[in-house]
Design an enzyme around this catalytic site. Structure first.
Site, short mmCIF file in Angstrom:
data_model
loop_
_atom_site.label_atom_id
_atom_site.label_comp_id
_atom_site.label_asym_id
_atom_site.label_seq_id
_atom_site.Cartn_x
_atom_site.Cartn_y
_atom_site.Cartn_z
N CYS A 95 8.77 16.02 -0.46
CA CYS A 95 8.74 14.79 0.32
C CYS A 95 8.73 13.59 -0.63
CB CYS A 95 7.51 14.78 1.21
SG CYS A 95 7.07 13.17 1.87
N GLU A 96 9.62 12.64 -0.43
CA GLU A 96 9.69 11.51 -1.34
C GLU A 96 8.53 10.52 -1.17
OE1 GLU A 96 12.58 8.26 0.87
OE2 GLU A 96 13.50 9.72 -0.47
N HIS A 97 7.79 10.63 -0.07
CA HIS A 97 6.69 9.70 0.17
C HIS A 97 5.42 10.08 -0.58
CE1 HIS A 97 8.93 8.94 4.18
NE2 HIS A 97 9.35 8.11 3.24
N HIS A 98 5.16 11.39 -0.69
CA HIS A 98 3.93 11.84 -1.35
C HIS A 98 4.19 12.86 -2.45
CE1 HIS A 98 2.80 10.71 2.85
NE2 HIS A 98 1.90 10.01 2.19
N GLN A 136 13.35 14.95 5.50
CA GLN A 136 14.09 16.00 6.19
C GLN A 136 15.27 15.44 6.97
OE1 GLN A 136 11.62 18.84 8.28
NE2 GLN A 136 13.25 19.36 9.71
N HIS A 164 5.51 20.56 6.62
CA HIS A 164 5.32 19.54 5.59
C HIS A 164 3.87 19.53 5.13
CE1 HIS A 164 9.21 17.22 6.23
NE2 HIS A 164 9.22 18.10 7.21
N CYS A 166 2.48 17.34 3.40
CA CYS A 166 1.90 16.01 3.51
C CYS A 166 1.23 15.81 4.87
CB CYS A 166 2.95 14.92 3.27
SG CYS A 166 4.34 14.95 4.42
#
Length: 207
Positions: A95-98, A136, A164, A166
């Site tokens: 995941c690019e956010h976390h 995703q 996920h 996250c």
């Protein structure tokens, strides 16, 4: 270029790493360990920064791949015009956010329009896009668009189902939730019967 090798089940497995990247990332992660309150010089952590650096290079090696070229390497003229489905393709991404993992299955179909592709290339395209920092939704569209633009079929269908970390390990902390995304073109978008057949095939137990 640095190489790590080991023999697994009789096969020589070789991982290649950029030495410069390893050194730069390892230095950063040594500082991260210290910022977390750890002692990066204690026995169990001495090699951790280097291991993390190599792990991240492997987990994001999709940046060095060209998915369209993967498909073009095994395209064949063929008059087969029925649906081709490859389902239950394992997906592992970050995941690019976390920068926490998400993982699950991808189900992909296309209706040929004069060309087919070697079946192993479809999972390789999935990996090429998944082994990057991702969301995703974008991953689903990128796989669809690559197959559509390269093969120019009568239609493409992509469904991805993932868990996920996250969501499971932090934030909502819902361990059993699954996210499903879909993307369609051509026959799968415009023909309800074709789309329904695809959805039936990916949920059926045929083996």
């Amino acid at each position: 270029m640095e190489m790590d090798s080991e023999t697994v089940d009789g096969y020589l497995k070789i991982d290649r790493y950029d030495e410069g990247r390893v050194a730069t990332l390892a230095a950063v992660y040594k500082d991260v360990l210290a910022q977390l309150g750890e002692d990066p010089n204690r026995e169990g952590l001495i090699k951790t920064p280097e291991r993390v650096a190599k792990s991240l290079q492997f987990l994001t090696h999709g940046y060095d791949l060209k998915p369209a070229e993967i498909l073009k390497s095994a395209m064949f003229q063929e008059e087969y015009s029925q649906m081709v489905v490859v389902k239950d393709i394992e997906v592992y991404s970050l995941c690019e956010h976390h920068m926490l993992p998400f993982f699950g299955k991808a189900h992909i179909a296309y209706v040929p329009n004069g060309h087919i592709v070697g079946l192993s290339k479809i999972p390789r395209v999935v990996d090429a896009f998944a082994r990057r920092l991702q969301v995703q939704e974008r991953l689903t569209n990128e796989i669809r668009d690559c197959i559509e633009d390269t093969l120019k079929p009568k239609g493409v269908a992509v469904v991805i189902e993932c868990q996920h970390l996250c969501m499971a390990m932090r934030g909502a902390q819902k361990q059993n939730s699954v996210t499903t995304t879909s993307a369609f073109t051509g026959a799968f978008l415009n023909n309800e019967r074709t789309r329904a057949e695809f959805l039936r095939l990916i949920t059926a137990s045929l083996h």
